[in-house]
Design a protein around this motif. Structure first.
Motif, PDB file in Angstrom:
ATOM      1  N   LEU A 351       0.833  -1.209   0.000  1.00 34.20           N
ATOM      2  CA  LEU A 351       0.000   0.000   0.000  1.00 34.20           C
ATOM      3  C   LEU A 351       0.861   1.250   0.000  1.00 34.20           C
ATOM      4  CD1 LEU A 351      -2.770   1.302   0.162  1.00 34.20           C
ATOM      5  CD2 LEU A 351      -2.667   1.065   2.653  1.00 34.20           C
ATOM      6  N   LYS A 352       1.943   1.209   0.752  1.00 36.78           N
ATOM      7  CA  LYS A 352       2.851   2.350   0.801  1.00 36.78           C
ATOM      8  C   LYS A 352       3.438   2.617  -0.590  1.00 36.78           C
ATOM      9  CE  LYS A 352       7.183   3.814   2.984  1.00 36.78           C
ATOM     10  NZ  LYS A 352       8.266   3.430   3.936  1.00 36.78           N
ATOM     11  N   TRP A 354       2.141   1.719  -3.477  1.00 40.47           N
ATOM     12  CA  TRP A 354       1.094   2.155  -4.395  1.00 40.47           C
ATOM     13  C   TRP A 354       0.824   3.655  -4.247  1.00 40.47           C
ATOM     14  CZ3 TRP A 354      -1.424   2.455  -8.518  1.00 40.47           C
ATOM     15  CH2 TRP A 354      -2.708   3.020  -8.602  1.00 40.47           C
ATOM     16  N   ARG A 355       0.815   4.122  -3.040  1.00 41.01           N
ATOM     17  CA  ARG A 355       0.588   5.542  -2.815  1.00 41.01           C
ATOM     18  C   ARG A 355       1.730   6.384  -3.369  1.00 41.01           C
ATOM     19  NH1 ARG A 355      -1.653   4.877   3.413  1.00 41.01           N
ATOM     20  NH2 ARG A 355      -3.841   4.393   2.839  1.00 41.01           N
ATOM     21  N   ALA A 356       2.922   5.795  -3.446  1.00 40.06           N
ATOM     22  CA  ALA A 356       4.073   6.521  -3.984  1.00 40.06           C
ATOM     23  C   ALA A 356       4.207   6.373  -5.492  1.00 40.06           C
ATOM     24  CB  ALA A 356       5.352   6.030  -3.311  1.00 40.06           C
ATOM     25  N   THR A 457      -2.478  -4.159  -9.392  1.00 44.69           N
ATOM     26  CA  THR A 457      -3.058  -3.390  -8.294  1.00 44.69           C
ATOM     27  C   THR A 457      -4.575  -3.466  -8.316  1.00 44.69           C
ATOM     28  OG1 THR A 457      -1.173  -1.858  -8.412  1.00 44.69           O
ATOM     29  CG2 THR A 457      -3.114  -1.125  -7.195  1.00 44.69           C
ATOM     30  N   ARG A 464      -9.568  -0.078  -2.531  1.00 50.38           N
ATOM     31  CA  ARG A 464      -8.444   0.859  -2.405  1.00 50.38           C
ATOM     32  C   ARG A 464      -7.795   1.143  -3.755  1.00 50.38           C
ATOM     33  NH1 ARG A 464      -5.351  -2.141   2.637  1.00 50.38           N
ATOM     34  NH2 ARG A 464      -6.923  -1.736   4.263  1.00 50.38           N
ATOM     35  N   SER A 467      -8.728   3.855  -8.147  1.00 49.20           N
ATOM     36  CA  SER A 467      -8.043   4.792  -9.040  1.00 49.20           C
ATOM     37  C   SER A 467      -7.105   4.081 -10.002  1.00 49.20           C
ATOM     38  CB  SER A 467      -7.251   5.819  -8.223  1.00 49.20           C
ATOM     39  OG  SER A 467      -6.266   5.162  -7.424  1.00 49.20           O
TER      40      SER A 467
END
Length: 535
Positions: A351-352, A354-356, A457, A464, A467
């Protein structure tokens, strides 16, 4: 007089029953399994070594097996009946290691083949000073039968000197029991000092159970107590329901003191006359054979259902073990599918990253973290299932079989297998992404690795990753995105199903290798039913 039924239909039914008995397996350590294995082996020995060959060749010589406990004087008795030394006798125990069969030269052909005792290697060389001298290189001394001929024995009669039934050598005990199963007539030898021992009485009770043609010899009886010992022995036989069994008494003589000499002919004359009469008198001969054969056949009414019951217990236990494995893995499989739908893989480091993504995280790094997270989820599911199986199997005696104990898949090995499967899924997903991108205009086509990272993803991130689906549609179009998600989703489902199924099969493989099936129970009963109809 009871006669011997030698119709081909009966022999065929008996042979079919024999095959069903041989096919029965009792590998799981259930309470009744040792008895079932012993009963099966004993029954096979009786069928292979006596009943089937006797029905096929009713005119073959009578085979008299002389058995008994250590030091009872069996070999001396056989030598004395023959009139010369054919079996090694002495004070060292056990003396009889290689069993000796002696017959008239005219009867040699009956025992030169494998008609009886087919599992024993025949030795035809002249007798040497020790049994070991007879063996060929590499032969097992416990599985050899030495055949002698003697003119002093009448045609139609063969004697077999068996090893001690209570020998310290396990192989001797097994072989002695096997040889007794091949007998037309059992001669049980005991002594004045040991006639109340448990071993000879176990053999006598077994003979009574099968209604075998039986003779007992009370050997080495001192003259001064011969009357008292004979009365006590007769009383014990009567109490055991064996009062009608012929009894012979051999006095204690100097020739038998060290087990090396021959007894006077007069000492064994009554027994010899009785045996010769059984061999030469047609009615007595048929009576002896028929009684032993019918005793075995009659015993099948109880022994076959007992074997069938033990086979059913084996299958029921195997089914419980199998159900425990399948239940644990099915539950964990369903839990994994639920976790995937909830996007549980897109957590922690994944998750970290993916956010980056894509500014501070390359596509390959995102794929690496997703692959690691998916592998962890699957490994946890497999580990949990295995722990459930271990707890369930601890309550099952059948799970303590050596083939099953200590066969839990090692965690590091499972981790390696699961990692390989998930990385294979990634490679195939990347190939799908390359195919989809290849359909686009080269000038506007996105990086295939980026497309693979986005679709991974979408498949693993649940809500989550909403997007991610939008970004994927922007790069390859809505139809391409939908097509790639469908193909990747099927690939993911196949990967997860394959991992769980492979691990389940690894857990079940040792149990499957034991080949415990439901068919033996019905087959044993059916074979008995056919035999009963033919009788």
């Amino acid at each position: 007089m009871v006669t011997l039924d030698v119709r081909p239909q009966l022999i065929d039914a008996l042979s079919a029953l024999r095959d069903r008995v041989a096919a029965a397996r009792f590998p799981l350590p259930l309470p009744g399994a040792p008895r079932a294995r012993a009963n099966r082996d004993e029954l096979l020995a009786q069928l292979d070594d006596y009943l089937v060959p006797r029905l096929r060749d009713p005119e073959a010589p009578l085979l008299v097996v002389v058995g008994g406990s250590t030091g009872a004087g069996k070999s001396t008795l056989v030598n004395s009946l023959v009139g010369r030394r054919v079996s090694e006798a002495g004070v060292l125990r056990p003396t009889t290691r290689t069993p000796v069969l002696v017959c008239h030269p005219e009867d040699h052909h009956w025992f030169s083949g494998m008609r009886v005792l087919p599992d024993l290697t025949r030795v035809w060389a002249p007798r040497r000073d020790t049994d070991d001298d007879l063996l060929l290189p590499g032969e097992d001394p416990e599985r050899v039968l030495r055949v002698e001929t003697a003119d002093t024995l009448p045609p139609g009669l063969a004697l077999l000197d068996a090893p001690d039934v209570d020998s310290l050598v396990a192989g001797n005990r097994v072989l002695a029991a096997e040889l007794i199963c091949a007998a037309d007539i059992w001669v049980m030898v005991t002594t004045a000092a040991r006639y109340a021992d448990a071993v000879p009485w176990h053999l006598l009770r077994t003979a009574k159970e099968y209604d075998a043609t039986l003779v007992t010899v009370l050997d080495r009886v001192p003259h001064q107590v011969v009357g008292e010992v004979s009365r006590q022995y007769a009383a014990l036989l009567t109490k055991a329901g064996l009062g009608e069994v012929p009894r012979f008494t051999v006095p204690e003589l100097p020739e038998s003191a060290w087990g090396g000499g021959l007894l006077p002919a007069s000492a064994v004359a009554p027994l010899r006359d009785w045996l010769v009469h059984r061999a030469h008198d047609l009615d007595a001969r048929h009576g002896a054979m028929a009684r032993t054969a019918h005793g075995i056949l009659d015993s099948l009414k109880a022994r076959m259902p007992e074997l069938a019951g033990a086979a059913a217990a084996q299958y029921a236990a195997a089914l419980r073990l199998t159900t425990a494995v399948e239940g644990a893995y099915d539950d964990e499989h369903a839990r994994v599918r639920g976790r995937l739908q909830a996007g549980a893989v897109l957590a922690g480091d994944a998750l970290k990253r993916w956010r980056a993504f894509p500014l501070d995280c390359a596509p390959a790094e995102l794929l690496d973290s997703l692959v690691e997270s998916l592998s962890t989820l699957l490994l946890c599911a497999v580990t949990t299932a295995d722990e459930r199986v271990r707890r369930a199997w601890r309550r099952e005696p059948a799970a303590h079989a050596p083939e099953l104990a200590g066969r839990d898949p090692a965690p590091d090995t499972a981790e390696h297998r699961i990692g390989m499967a998930v990385r294979r899924w990634r490679r195939e997903l990347e190939e799908y992404a390359e195919e989809e991108v290849g359909e686009l205009d080269r000038n506007t086509a996105p990086d295939p690795e980026t497309v693979a990272a986005l679709v991974a993803t979408v498949l693993l991130g649940g809500r989550r990753a909403r997007s991610a689906g939008e970004r994927l549609a922007e790069r390859i179009g809505a139809h391409g995105a939908l097509r790639l998600r469908d193909r990747g989703g099927r690939l993911l489902t196949e990967c997860v199903d394959r991992v769980v199924q492979d691990e389940r099969e690894l857990r079940l493989a040792p149990l499957d290798a034991l080949e415990v099936h439901p068919e033996p129970q019905a087959e044993l009963i059916a074979a008995l039913s056919v035999l009963q109809k033919e009788r």
